[in-house]
Design a protein around this motif. Structure first.
Motif, mmCIF file in Angstrom:
data_model
loop_
_atom_site.group_PDB
_atom_site.id
_atom_site.type_symbol
_atom_site.label_atom_id
_atom_site.label_comp_id
_atom_site.label_asym_id
_atom_site.label_seq_id
_atom_site.Cartn_x
_atom_site.Cartn_y
_atom_site.Cartn_z
ATOM 1 N N GLU A 249 0.598 -1.062 0.044
ATOM 2 C CA GLU A 249 0.032 -0.140 0.072
ATOM 3 C C GLU A 249 0.896 1.419 -0.089
ATOM 4 O O GLU A 249 2.112 1.249 0.622
ATOM 5 C CB GLU A 249 -1.056 -0.050 1.207
ATOM 6 N N GLY A 250 0.299 2.390 -0.691
ATOM 7 C CA GLY A 250 1.009 3.558 -0.547
ATOM 8 C C GLY A 250 1.015 4.144 -2.116
ATOM 9 O O GLY A 250 0.350 3.506 -2.951
ATOM 10 N N ARG A 251 1.890 5.013 -2.332
ATOM 11 C CA ARG A 251 2.014 5.993 -3.640
ATOM 12 C C ARG A 251 2.765 4.950 -4.740
ATOM 13 O O ARG A 251 2.411 5.329 -5.710
ATOM 14 C CB ARG A 251 2.824 7.441 -3.328
ATOM 15 N N PHE A 252 3.250 3.951 -4.407
ATOM 16 C CA PHE A 252 4.045 3.052 -5.361
ATOM 17 C C PHE A 252 2.910 2.568 -6.523
ATOM 18 O O PHE A 252 3.158 2.323 -7.358
ATOM 19 C CB PHE A 252 4.801 2.024 -4.640
ATOM 20 N N ARG A 253 1.822 2.114 -5.727
ATOM 21 C CA ARG A 253 0.797 1.606 -6.470
ATOM 22 C C ARG A 253 0.203 2.385 -7.550
ATOM 23 O O ARG A 253 0.048 2.176 -8.747
ATOM 24 C CB ARG A 253 -0.487 1.190 -5.659
ATOM 25 N N ARG A 254 0.259 3.703 -7.344
ATOM 26 C CA ARG A 254 -0.473 4.717 -8.343
ATOM 27 C C ARG A 254 0.595 4.843 -9.294
ATOM 28 O O ARG A 254 0.416 5.213 -10.439
ATOM 29 C CB ARG A 254 -0.867 5.944 -7.590
ATOM 30 N N SER A 255 1.979 5.023 -8.859
ATOM 31 C CA SER A 255 2.929 5.342 -9.749
ATOM 32 C C SER A 255 3.162 4.353 -10.580
ATOM 33 O O SER A 255 3.475 4.317 -11.946
ATOM 34 C CB SER A 255 4.027 5.830 -9.010
ATOM 35 N N LEU A 310 1.374 8.828 -22.199
ATOM 36 C CA LEU A 310 1.614 9.884 -21.247
ATOM 37 C C LEU A 310 0.279 10.691 -21.085
ATOM 38 O O LEU A 310 -0.099 10.784 -19.621
ATOM 39 C CB LEU A 310 2.675 10.633 -21.528
ATOM 40 N N GLY A 311 -0.527 10.809 -22.078
ATOM 41 C CA GLY A 311 -1.602 11.754 -21.713
ATOM 42 C C GLY A 311 -2.904 10.847 -20.909
ATOM 43 O O GLY A 311 -3.225 11.321 -19.950
ATOM 44 N N ARG A 312 -2.872 9.834 -21.379
ATOM 45 C CA ARG A 312 -3.822 8.864 -20.576
ATOM 46 C C ARG A 312 -3.379 8.779 -19.181
ATOM 47 O O ARG A 312 -4.204 8.555 -18.225
ATOM 48 C CB ARG A 312 -3.785 7.534 -21.290
ATOM 49 N N ALA A 313 -2.369 8.464 -18.921
ATOM 50 C CA ALA A 313 -1.630 8.195 -17.535
ATOM 51 C C ALA A 313 -1.746 9.698 -16.613
ATOM 52 O O ALA A 313 -1.951 9.471 -15.699
ATOM 53 C CB ALA A 313 -0.012 7.799 -17.666
ATOM 54 N N PHE A 314 -1.673 10.785 -17.255
ATOM 55 C CA PHE A 314 -1.723 12.079 -16.630
ATOM 56 C C PHE A 314 -3.057 12.298 -16.110
ATOM 57 O O PHE A 314 -3.420 12.669 -15.202
ATOM 58 C CB PHE A 314 -1.139 13.170 -17.843
ATOM 59 N N LEU A 315 -4.190 11.999 -17.194
ATOM 60 C CA LEU A 315 -5.351 12.147 -16.999
ATOM 61 C C LEU A 315 -6.131 11.124 -16.101
ATOM 62 O O LEU A 315 -6.996 11.371 -15.223
ATOM 63 C CB LEU A 315 -5.950 12.510 -18.164
ATOM 64 N N SER A 316 -5.953 9.967 -16.539
ATOM 65 C CA SER A 316 -6.419 8.777 -15.635
ATOM 66 C C SER A 316 -7.883 8.979 -15.577
ATOM 67 O O SER A 316 -8.452 9.130 -14.233
ATOM 68 C CB SER A 316 -5.746 8.678 -14.543
ATOM 69 N N THR A 317 -8.662 9.357 -16.657
ATOM 70 C CA THR A 317 -10.088 9.711 -16.260
ATOM 71 C C THR A 317 -10.905 8.276 -15.889
ATOM 72 O O THR A 317 -12.149 8.428 -15.385
ATOM 73 C CB THR A 317 -10.709 9.745 -17.702
ATOM 74 N N SER A 321 -9.236 8.280 -8.736
ATOM 75 C CA SER A 321 -8.588 8.191 -7.461
ATOM 76 C C SER A 321 -6.955 7.806 -7.505
ATOM 77 O O SER A 321 -6.313 7.964 -6.423
ATOM 78 C CB SER A 321 -9.548 7.173 -6.508
ATOM 79 N N TRP A 322 -6.716 7.057 -8.505
ATOM 80 C CA TRP A 322 -5.123 6.778 -8.716
ATOM 81 C C TRP A 322 -4.673 7.868 -9.746
ATOM 82 O O TRP A 322 -3.347 7.501 -9.957
ATOM 83 C CB TRP A 322 -5.445 5.259 -9.436
ATOM 84 N N ARG A 323 -4.904 8.865 -9.699
ATOM 85 C CA ARG A 323 -4.320 9.940 -10.637
ATOM 86 C C ARG A 323 -3.337 10.686 -9.900
ATOM 87 O O ARG A 323 -3.486 11.171 -8.702
ATOM 88 C CB ARG A 323 -5.302 10.864 -11.215
ATOM 89 N N ILE A 327 -5.453 17.007 -10.447
ATOM 90 C CA ILE A 327 -6.134 17.544 -11.497
ATOM 91 C C ILE A 327 -7.511 17.203 -11.131
ATOM 92 O O ILE A 327 -8.072 16.122 -10.840
ATOM 93 C CB ILE A 327 -5.906 16.921 -12.808
ATOM 94 N N ASN A 328 -8.552 18.468 -11.264
ATOM 95 C CA ASN A 328 -9.824 18.210 -11.143
ATOM 96 C C ASN A 328 -10.307 17.201 -12.268
ATOM 97 O O ASN A 328 -10.193 17.249 -13.276
ATOM 98 C CB ASN A 328 -10.608 19.598 -11.314
ATOM 99 N N ASP A 329 -11.595 16.375 -11.709
ATOM 100 C CA ASP A 329 -12.244 15.340 -12.489
ATOM 101 C C ASP A 329 -12.654 16.077 -13.810
ATOM 102 O O ASP A 329 -12.543 15.366 -15.190
ATOM 103 C CB ASP A 329 -13.343 14.812 -11.820
ATOM 104 N N ASP A 330 -13.575 17.196 -13.691
ATOM 105 C CA ASP A 330 -14.136 17.803 -15.102
ATOM 106 C C ASP A 330 -13.051 18.263 -15.797
ATOM 107 O O ASP A 330 -13.096 18.347 -17.106
ATOM 108 C CB ASP A 330 -15.055 18.957 -14.440
ATOM 109 N N LEU A 331 -11.995 18.871 -15.207
ATOM 110 C CA LEU A 331 -10.733 19.500 -16.069
ATOM 111 C C LEU A 331 -10.053 18.114 -16.755
ATOM 112 O O LEU A 331 -9.782 18.396 -18.180
ATOM 113 C CB LEU A 331 -10.051 20.248 -15.237
#
Length: 808
Positions: A249-255, A310-317, A321-323, A327-331
């Motif tokens: 658990e931790g930030r390593f999962r998200r990265s 890279l764009g999909r990883a940045f936005l993670s729509t 919660s894993w972004r 960045i705001n969801d709507d943005l």
């Protein structure tokens, strides 16, 4: 340049006039005087002149930097090729005529046939064969000139096209002019090339659909669809499951998941494009230009896949919660189309440049393609900022705050300035600069985005790997028997090393890579060239030598410390040297070793000692002004280690400070006082000042106690008491025996001094204290008092006081 072209034009006008005039062909025999020959061009004269002109054009191309001059040279090369082709066509009928004459004469008779021909026929055949050989050589030479001129023209076009990329200060005309858009509606040069390429492309598609290749083409198309539609999705889902269920658990999962999304998208797009290329361009009879274009598009798909990933990883729509970035969801949803659009534009326009290289289009068509690329990317930069700000305003109107970092603000400003600059450059005619800026803004975005994800992955991975709560951290702790503090230090160390490596790679890619590089291999080659020192040879500072110097320094220090520890703990303790001598030898060895390691490091970096006179001069000036104290203390330290007037363990007194020498360093000496504090004394003071070395030459110490007694004591009895006190103390040596000296006899009393020897100078203080306690006790038991100081008191009588008062 214009003079050369005029000469060339006049020469060919004369050649054309000569070709149109009938020329009498004189025959060798008088009986053939009535025969006439067709008009001929003197190729033996013209071909050497054409070769000279071609060589002059080649020589001038390498030194020309002006675009108009390159265009003139290209026109001259084209004209030269056309004239060489005309000359070759004129020589072919002459060669055919000679063949016909040889056929009339027939082959030479063999000796076995018994037929003899006349000398005239034999001579005529020999002349015709020589003429045939000469004509064939001239035709070959004319064809070679034509090919050389054609290759030179292509090279000039490629050079002009490359200059459009590299010369950003070249003004090629505004996009508002009709000349810029002319290739779209009037392109007589590139039109046939485009039509020919379209036919080659159509032929390649038809070949891929032929009966023998039809099934394979279908399978490759199916593989491309499956990879793009299902392969990417299920691979991403699998890596998400691994991240949730297998990682700590931790930030390593998200990265980890962010990097997984980028990599799966990159692989899916790259494989899909390469499968499509295999489907339609794998036939061996496919045209070379089609193969070159398809191969280039396969390489460009890597860049497009990286941008989209890279764009999909940045936005993670899909998983907000894993972004990783805030960045705001709507943005994020509003920005979702932009990575795909940018990747598509880059793929299309890079493919357009590859298409221009494949069919060798004209410079005007290349300028048009570059301008269209810059227009769309510049508008896209502005649209991204406008859309982002519009979404932020909508969110703020609803009462929600939009978290905005300083980096996001800087990115917005950079995109606005870049977009406006691109459009201004296009309007005023600097298409090359606009193209450069449009590609550079995408390249910088790719590099910083990649650095962001890899940096997060490296830092989070080190935290997990070197954490006492994670399975890898526990394994490392058990394997290496490390404490928790050491494990955390290792985590910080490796994290810093990875961060530094990523920053170095980012800088190198910013310096040596561009989005228009032909392949990742080319970028890697540029980085290797950088480390190999290309361009830094004059400075004699090569990055690979710097790396070798660092390795030499680290290895040298490690070996030096290992040998020093071996000397200090294993070898020297087995010898008969005292501790001070051992410490001095180890210190001297360390100083010499560090000097040698520094010399080896400088040698590995490529420093030439015969060229370091300026360093010696600088050091002499520095010593004269500010380094003289340091050098003086250094030399004094070497003297102390070699001459050894004082050594480690000696009890010394200098400038009122008394203590044991603990360590002699290069610059200063450490003295341990009796209260366990340490005084650091510069080495030069031990050379320039008076130093008392209590343990040098004689290890014994002397305890002396002076006592003053009244005049009415029995001196012999006092002497016996003092001697017995010293003799009874176990620290006082028997040899030499204690003694009492009669020092002085005065009105103050009798001064006696009792002296005894102890085994060490360091026992003087404690032994003296014990003896004083014992002496006072024994003197008190014997009712012998020490002499007290005498005082004089002057008193005035009362009567005298009254008399003095009356007088007043």
């Amino acid at each position: 340049m214009s003079h050369l072209r005029k000469i060339f034009t006049i020469f060919f006008m004369i050649a054309t006039l000569l070709a149109s005039m009938p020329m009498a062909s004189a025959e060798d025999d008088s009986d053939q005087s009535g025969d006439t020959a067709a008009a001929k061009v003197d190729a033996s004269v013209e071909l050497p002149k054409m070769q000279v002109i071609l060589d002059k054009i080649k020589g001038q191309v390498s030194g020309v930097s002006d675009e108009s001059q390159l265009a003139q040279l290209n026109d001259m090369a084209v004209d030269l090729g056309e004239n060489a082709n005309t000359l070759s066509q004129n020589l072919v009928p002459q060669s055919q005529q000679v063949d016909a004459q040889l056929a009339v004469l027939g082959p030479a008779p063999t000796p076995a046939s018994g037929v003899k021909e006349t000398a005239d026929v034999t001579s005529k055949r020999r002349q015709l064969l020589a003429q045939k050989s000469r004509l064939d050589d001239q035709i070959k030479q004319a064809n070679a000139l034509q090919n050389g001129a054609s290759v030179l023209s292509s090279q000039i076009l490629n050079l002009r096209r490359d200059r459009l990329k590299n010369q950003v200060s070249l003004n090629t005309g505004s996009i508002l002019s009709a000349k810029f858009w002319q290739p779209l509606y009037n392109n007589p040069v590139d039109g046939p090339k485009i039509v020919g390429f379209a036919q080659d492309l159509k032929q390649s598609v038809l070949l891929s659909l032929s009966p023998d290749y039809r099934i394979g083409t279908g399978l490759w198309l199916l593989a491309a669809v499956l990879v793009m539609a299902l392969g990417r999705r299920y691979m991403e889902e699998f890596l998400a499951w691994v991240s949730i269920n297998k990682l700590s658990e931790g930030r390593f999962r998200r990265s980890f998941l962010a990097c997984a999304i980028a990599i799966t998208t990159l692989l899916a797009i790259t494989l899909c494009c390469n499968f499509l290329a295999l489907a339609f361009a794998r036939h061996p009879d496919s045209a070379d230009d089609v193969r070159d274009l398809v191969s280039s598009l396969g390489v460009q798909s890597i860049l497009a896949g990286l941008i989209a990933g890279l764009g999909r990883a940045f936005l993670s729509t899909r998983r907000p919660s894993w972004r990783l970035p805030v960045i705001n969801d709507d943005l994020a949803k509003a920005l979702k189309p932009f990575p795909i659009v940018i990747a598509t534009l880059v793929f299309i326009f890079q493919g357009l440049e590859a298409f221009n290289r494949a069919i060798e289009t004209s410079v005007s068509t290349t300028i048009l393609g570059n301008g269209l690329t810059a227009i769309l990317i510049g508008l896209l930069c502005l649209m991204m900022v406008i859309r982002t700000r519009r979404i932020r305003r909508k969110i703020e109107k609803t009462g929600h705050e939009v978290e905005r970092s300083r980096i996001a603000g800087l990115v917005d400003i950079a995109l606005i300035l870049t977009g406006i600059t691109i459009l201004i450059c296009l309007v005023i005619g600097y298409v090359g600069l606009a193209r450069y800026l449009s590609y550079e803004v995408i390249w910088v975005g790719i590099l910083f985005s990649t650095f962001y994800f890899l940096n997060a992955l490296a830092v989070d991975g080190c935290q997990v790997l070197f954490s006492t709560n994670s399975a890898p951290g526990k394994l490392v702790t058990r394997s290496l028997n490390l404490s928790e503090k050491t494990l955390l230090q290792l985590g910080s160390l490796f994290s810093g090393i990875l961060k530094s490596a990523l920053i170095i790679m980012l800088i190198l890619l910013l310096m040596n890579g561009t989005i228009s590089s032909s392949s990742p291999g080319e970028i890697l080659s540029r980085i290797i060239d950088f480390f190999a020192g290309r361009g830094l040879e004059k400075l004699n500072l090569i990055p690979s030598h710097v790396v070798m110097a660092i390795v030499t320094l680290v290895a040298g220090i490690y070996v030096l410390r290992s040998v020093r520890n071996w000397l200090d703990h294993d070898f020297l303790p087995q010898t008969s040297m005292d501790a001070g001598m051992r410490v001095s030898l180890v210190t001297l060895f360390s100083n010499i070793g560090y000097v040698l390691v520094i010399l080896m490091t400088l040698s590995a970096i490529g420093v030439q000692w015969n060229k370091l006179a300026w360093i010696v001069s600088a050091l002499s000036v520095g010593i004269g002004f500010g380094l003289q104290e340091i050098v003086k203390n250094f030399i004094s330290g070497l003297i102390l280690l070699t001459e050894r007037p004082v050594k480690v363990g000696d009890l010394v007194t200098i400038s009122g400070i008394e203590g044991d020498i603990r360590r002699i360093n290069v610059r200063a000496t450490e003295i341990l006082l009796t209260d366990k504090s340490t005084v650091i004394v510069p080495n030069s003071q031990f050379i320039s000042q008076n130093v008392r070395n209590a343990t040098m030459g004689n290890a014994q110490g002397v305890v002396t106690i002076p006592l003053t007694f009244p005049l009415d004591i029995d001196p012999v009895k006092v002497k016996d008491i003092l001697l017995s006190t010293f003799t009874d103390n176990e620290k006082i040596l028997d040899t030499p025996a204690p003694s009492v000296s009669f020092k002085d006899l005065s009105a103050q009393g009798i001064l006696l001094s009792v002296t005894g020897n102890v085994i060490s100078q360091r026992l003087i203080s404690s032994t003296r204290s014990e003896l004083l306690f014992d002496v006072l006790v024994r003197l008190r038991d014997a009712n012998i008092a020490l002499s007290s100081p005498q005082t004089m008191v002057i008193e005035q009588k009362a009567a005298e006081k009254e008399a003095s008062a009356n007088l007043e």
